[in-house]
Design a protein around this motif. Structure first.
Motif, PDB file in Angstrom:
ATOM      1  N   LEU A 177       0.820  -1.211   0.000  1.00 44.90           N
ATOM      2  CA  LEU A 177       0.000   0.000   0.000  1.00 44.90           C
ATOM      3  C   LEU A 177       0.857   1.264   0.000  1.00 44.90           C
ATOM      4  CD1 LEU A 177      -2.844  -1.072   2.424  1.00 44.90           C
ATOM      5  CD2 LEU A 177      -2.888  -0.974  -0.061  1.00 44.90           C
ATOM      6  N   VAL A 178       1.951   1.257   0.749  1.00 42.40           N
ATOM      7  CA  VAL A 178       2.851   2.413   0.757  1.00 42.40           C
ATOM      8  C   VAL A 178       3.549   2.551  -0.601  1.00 42.40           C
ATOM      9  CG1 VAL A 178       4.980   3.310   1.790  1.00 42.40           C
ATOM     10  CG2 VAL A 178       3.170   2.426   3.237  1.00 42.40           C
ATOM     11  N   THR A 179       3.925   1.424  -1.188  1.00 35.18           N
ATOM     12  CA  THR A 179       4.544   1.452  -2.515  1.00 35.18           C
ATOM     13  C   THR A 179       3.567   1.978  -3.565  1.00 35.18           C
ATOM     14  OG1 THR A 179       5.927  -0.414  -1.903  1.00 35.18           O
ATOM     15  CG2 THR A 179       5.743   0.061  -4.246  1.00 35.18           C
ATOM     16  N   ALA A 180       2.291   1.603  -3.448  1.00 33.62           N
ATOM     17  CA  ALA A 180       1.280   2.105  -4.383  1.00 33.62           C
ATOM     18  C   ALA A 180       1.151   3.616  -4.276  1.00 33.62           C
ATOM     19  CB  ALA A 180      -0.061   1.439  -4.105  1.00 33.62           C
ATOM     20  N   ALA A 181       1.111   4.113  -3.057  1.00 35.77           N
ATOM     21  CA  ALA A 181       1.016   5.564  -2.875  1.00 35.77           C
ATOM     22  C   ALA A 181       2.269   6.261  -3.402  1.00 35.77           C
ATOM     23  CB  ALA A 181       0.815   5.895  -1.398  1.00 35.77           C
ATOM     24  N   GLY A 182       3.426   5.673  -3.149  1.00 39.89           N
ATOM     25  CA  GLY A 182       4.677   6.258  -3.643  1.00 39.89           C
ATOM     26  C   GLY A 182       4.784   6.223  -5.152  1.00 39.89           C
ATOM     27  N   SER A 183       4.374   5.110  -5.752  1.00 39.27           N
ATOM     28  CA  SER A 183       4.460   5.033  -7.218  1.00 39.27           C
ATOM     29  C   SER A 183       3.486   6.004  -7.872  1.00 39.27           C
ATOM     30  CB  SER A 183       4.200   3.610  -7.695  1.00 39.27           C
ATOM     31  OG  SER A 183       2.836   3.281  -7.600  1.00 39.27           O
ATOM     32  N   TYR A 184       2.306   6.165  -7.264  1.00 40.00           N
ATOM     33  CA  TYR A 184       1.344   7.118  -7.806  1.00 40.00           C
ATOM     34  C   TYR A 184       1.884   8.545  -7.719  1.00 40.00           C
ATOM     35  CZ  TYR A 184      -2.947   9.687  -8.635  1.00 40.00           C
ATOM     36  OH  TYR A 184      -3.877  10.557  -9.136  1.00 40.00           O
TER      37      TYR A 184
END
Length: 108
Positions: free
Chosen positions: A96-103
């Motif tokens: 979830l943190v990676t998703a927010a960071g990639s976005y």
């Protein structure tokens, strides 16, 4: 962490969460790989011009969020030791943190 002795309503909600997570992951992968949104999605979501120009960014974030939801529910649906369930929860949070960071960081 297992299904023994749990409320049937909670089991049903967990299964619905897994199905929604799998659908979100599949749709996100499709959008990220094809690099275009489905036409119905553009009409229903009323995406702005700036949002329509970045399907890779939105698709990859959506796929990771869906995968994180599925991984987070796995310890409750499959019988496994408690430390493994904690590790899967940590992996879910990392997704979830990676998703927010990639976005936030992916500029396409």
């Amino acid at each position: 962490m297992s299904l023994d002795g749990e409320d049937p309503v909670m089991i049903a909600l967990r299964l619905v969460a897994v199905v929604l997570g799998l659908a979100a992951a599949a749709l996100g992968v499709r959008v990220a790989m094809s690099r275009r949104f489905p036409a119905a999605w553009v009409r229903l979501a009323r995406l702005t011009a700036s949002q329509q120009s970045r399907p890779m960014r939105i698709g990859s974030a959506q796929a990771m969020i869906g995968a994180g939801l599925v991984v987070q529910q796995a310890p409750f649906l499959i019988s496994m030791p408690f430390p493994v369930g904690r590790a899967l929860f940590a992996v879910s949070l990392l997704l979830l943190v990676t998703a927010a960071g990639s976005y936030a960081l992916l500029r396409r």
